[in-house]
Design an enzyme around this catalytic site. Structure first.
Site, PDB file in Angstrom:
ATOM      1  N   ILE A  30      58.082  36.639  44.439  1.00  0.00           N
ATOM      2  CA  ILE A  30      57.509  36.307  45.748  1.00  0.00           C
ATOM      3  C   ILE A  30      58.560  35.609  46.611  1.00  0.00           C
ATOM      4  O   ILE A  30      58.679  35.880  47.803  1.00  0.00           O
ATOM      5  CB  ILE A  30      56.245  35.444  45.593  1.00  0.00           C
ATOM      6  CG1 ILE A  30      55.158  36.214  44.848  1.00  0.00           C
ATOM      7  CG2 ILE A  30      55.718  35.002  46.960  1.00  0.00           C
ATOM      8  CD1 ILE A  30      53.931  35.379  44.489  1.00  0.00           C
ATOM      9  N   HIS A  80      43.233  29.283  50.420  1.00  0.00           N
ATOM     10  CA  HIS A  80      43.808  29.951  49.244  1.00  0.00           C
ATOM     11  C   HIS A  80      43.666  31.474  49.350  1.00  0.00           C
ATOM     12  O   HIS A  80      43.039  32.119  48.506  1.00  0.00           O
ATOM     13  CB  HIS A  80      43.140  29.440  47.962  1.00  0.00           C
ATOM     14  CG  HIS A  80      44.001  29.623  46.744  1.00  0.00           C
ATOM     15  ND1 HIS A  80      44.012  28.732  45.692  1.00  0.00           N
ATOM     16  CD2 HIS A  80      44.883  30.593  46.401  1.00  0.00           C
ATOM     17  CE1 HIS A  80      44.856  29.153  44.759  1.00  0.00           C
ATOM     18  NE2 HIS A  80      45.398  30.292  45.171  1.00  0.00           N
ATOM     19  N   ILE A  81      44.290  32.038  50.382  1.00  0.00           N
ATOM     20  CA  ILE A  81      44.171  33.478  50.634  1.00  0.00           C
ATOM     21  C   ILE A  81      45.514  34.195  50.500  1.00  0.00           C
ATOM     22  O   ILE A  81      45.718  35.263  51.101  1.00  0.00           O
ATOM     23  CB  ILE A  81      43.551  33.752  52.020  1.00  0.00           C
ATOM     24  CG1 ILE A  81      44.376  33.099  53.134  1.00  0.00           C
ATOM     25  CG2 ILE A  81      42.110  33.276  52.068  1.00  0.00           C
ATOM     26  CD1 ILE A  81      43.963  33.522  54.538  1.00  0.00           C
ATOM     27  N   GLY A  82      46.418  33.628  49.709  1.00  0.00           N
ATOM     28  CA  GLY A  82      47.763  34.194  49.602  1.00  0.00           C
ATOM     29  C   GLY A  82      47.797  35.680  49.324  1.00  0.00           C
ATOM     30  O   GLY A  82      48.571  36.420  49.936  1.00  0.00           O
ATOM     31  N   ARG A 134      50.865  26.076  44.160  1.00  0.00           N
ATOM     32  CA  ARG A 134      49.726  25.359  43.594  1.00  0.00           C
ATOM     33  C   ARG A 134      49.640  23.992  44.267  1.00  0.00           C
ATOM     34  O   ARG A 134      50.658  23.344  44.517  1.00  0.00           O
ATOM     35  CB  ARG A 134      49.864  25.166  42.077  1.00  0.00           C
ATOM     36  CG  ARG A 134      49.695  26.448  41.285  1.00  0.00           C
ATOM     37  CD  ARG A 134      48.261  26.932  41.310  1.00  0.00           C
ATOM     38  NE  ARG A 134      48.087  28.188  40.590  1.00  0.00           N
ATOM     39  CZ  ARG A 134      48.172  29.402  41.140  1.00  0.00           C
ATOM     40  NH1 ARG A 134      48.432  29.510  42.431  1.00  0.00           N
ATOM     41  NH2 ARG A 134      48.014  30.480  40.413  1.00  0.00           N
ATOM     42  N   ARG A 137      64.967  27.187  38.720  1.00  0.00           N
ATOM     43  CA  ARG A 137      65.402  26.682  37.411  1.00  0.00           C
ATOM     44  C   ARG A 137      66.727  27.307  36.996  1.00  0.00           C
ATOM     45  O   ARG A 137      67.533  26.688  36.309  1.00  0.00           O
ATOM     46  CB  ARG A 137      64.335  26.981  36.355  1.00  0.00           C
ATOM     47  CG  ARG A 137      63.133  26.077  36.416  1.00  0.00           C
ATOM     48  CD  ARG A 137      62.121  26.433  35.363  1.00  0.00           C
ATOM     49  NE  ARG A 137      61.594  27.791  35.555  1.00  0.00           N
ATOM     50  CZ  ARG A 137      60.676  28.351  34.776  1.00  0.00           C
ATOM     51  NH1 ARG A 137      60.194  27.690  33.743  1.00  0.00           N
ATOM     52  NH2 ARG A 137      60.241  29.564  35.027  1.00  0.00           N
ATOM     53  N   GLY A 181      61.328  33.415  42.542  1.00  0.00           N
ATOM     54  CA  GLY A 181      60.858  34.533  41.742  1.00  0.00           C
ATOM     55  C   GLY A 181      60.659  35.735  42.628  1.00  0.00           C
ATOM     56  O   GLY A 181      61.260  35.867  43.695  1.00  0.00           O
ATOM     57  N   GLU A 190      40.161  22.250  44.909  1.00  0.00           N
ATOM     58  CA  GLU A 190      39.628  23.256  45.827  1.00  0.00           C
ATOM     59  C   GLU A 190      38.174  23.580  45.490  1.00  0.00           C
ATOM     60  O   GLU A 190      37.800  23.532  44.317  1.00  0.00           O
ATOM     61  CB  GLU A 190      40.478  24.538  45.751  1.00  0.00           C
ATOM     62  CG  GLU A 190      41.909  24.327  46.187  1.00  0.00           C
ATOM     63  CD  GLU A 190      42.777  25.575  46.048  1.00  0.00           C
ATOM     64  OE1 GLU A 190      43.936  25.549  46.490  1.00  0.00           O
ATOM     65  OE2 GLU A 190      42.288  26.576  45.475  1.00  0.00           O
TER      66      GLU A 190
END
Length: 320
Positions: free
Chosen positions: A159, A287-289, A239, A179, A157, A268
């Protein structure tokens, strides 16, 4: 006439909610770094016209049934697997997320995590801080090169394409699985579409950026890790539940793959006692993307603006 009521499930800077202030009465959960308790969220939802939520907040049929006034849910994330979107639509609730504004920041973090895992950056920093550096050695903390290696991106996608642009700057060979094919990535970046199994077998760095769905849950399991190169590094910034963590742990301790960089986990937050956090070949992040100040503030403003638009009878900017 009473103003609409909007509940925000974390403490956010009020200046980022300015588009909502004059339109609605705003109340926030008191903590910035702790989730709003479920019972509090259910109670506030009873009278809420809008909810500004986090990934940790479950917006399901139970909550929606208790929220007769609810018009809008704005999720401070690009993902929305915490929201029952179909149930919300049946109740006429508009759900929104924050795509696009976090693309480049998340790609920065993804590539930084890849570099850190490959070159053992965190381990090397800790080596000094723990007082272990007593001399130079030719293979001391030797990692793996990134330049001119093969990166395999699962989930091409926005990102994924941004990560591929960074990989191109390192002269990497870019494979991807999605996909559907992404002609834009193939033309712009020279990315090659492959099957999932082919990607696993060829990539030196396997980067997971796929959303969590019924089809992708535990996509990365024992079988997938066994198809990867023994020298490969696995990176996950999507995820946690896309990965079977027990299978990943087994693959690492059995040296089926060389390492992992993880920004997300199945449950988390994790503690230092989590099995994966104990492995030296795992670079673990909380989880600091998208966690640059500029991006997070832009996400907050977009959430507030979406709710304000819906409450004003206008279309949201980023409806799911």
């Amino acid at each position: 006439m009473d103003k609409p009521f909007v509940y925000v499930t974390r403490r956010l800077p009020e200046e980022q909610l300015s588009s909502l202030k004059e339109l609605a009465d705003i109340e926030m959960w008191e903590k910035e770094d702790e989730p709003c308790p479920r019972d509090v969220l259910l109670e506030k939802a009873k009278t809420a016209d809008g909810l500004l939520t986090m990934l940790s907040d479950r917006i399901d049929a139970e909550l929606l049934q208790r929220a007769p006034r609810l018009q809008a849910v704005a999720n401070l994330a690009v993902g929305f697997d915490n929201i029952d979107v179909e149930a919300a639509k049946k109740q006429g609730v508009i759900c929104c997320n924050t795509p696009d504004v976090l693309t480049e920041s998340t790609a920065d973090l993804t590539f930084a995590l890849l570099l850190a895992a490959a070159r053992r950056i965190i381990e090397a920093s800790d080596w000094i801080k723990q007082g272990n550096w007593t001399g130079w050695g030719p293979l001391l903390l030797a990692g793996a090169d990134v330049h001119h290696k093969t990166i395999g991106i699962v989930g091409m996608g926005s990102i994924g394409r941004a990560v591929a642009r960074r990989a191109k700057g390192f002269g990497m060979n870019i494979l991807y699985h999605n996909r559907s094919r992404n002609p834009e990535a193939e033309i712009e970046l020279g990315a090659a579409y492959t099957s999932f199994d082919e990607l696993l077998g060829q990539a030196d760095f396997v980067v997971c950026l796929t959303p969590l769905t019924e089809e992708t849950k535990h996509l990365f399991n024992r079988s997938a890790f066994q198809k990867m190169k023994q020298s490969a590094v696995f990176i996950n910034v999507s995820r946690g539940q896309v990965v079977d963590e027990q299978d990943l742990y087994h693959a690492l301790v059995e040296n089926e793959i060389a390492g992992a960089g993880l920004d997300v986990f199945a449950e988390e937050p994790i503690s230092k006692e989590h099995p994966l956090a104990k492995l030296p070949q795992v670079t673990a992040l909380p989880h600091i993307g998208s966690a640059s100040r500029e991006t997070r503030e832009a996400m907050m403003r977009l959430c507030a603006e979406n709710i304000a638009l819906v409450l004003s009878g206008k279309p949201a900017k980023t409806e799911i």
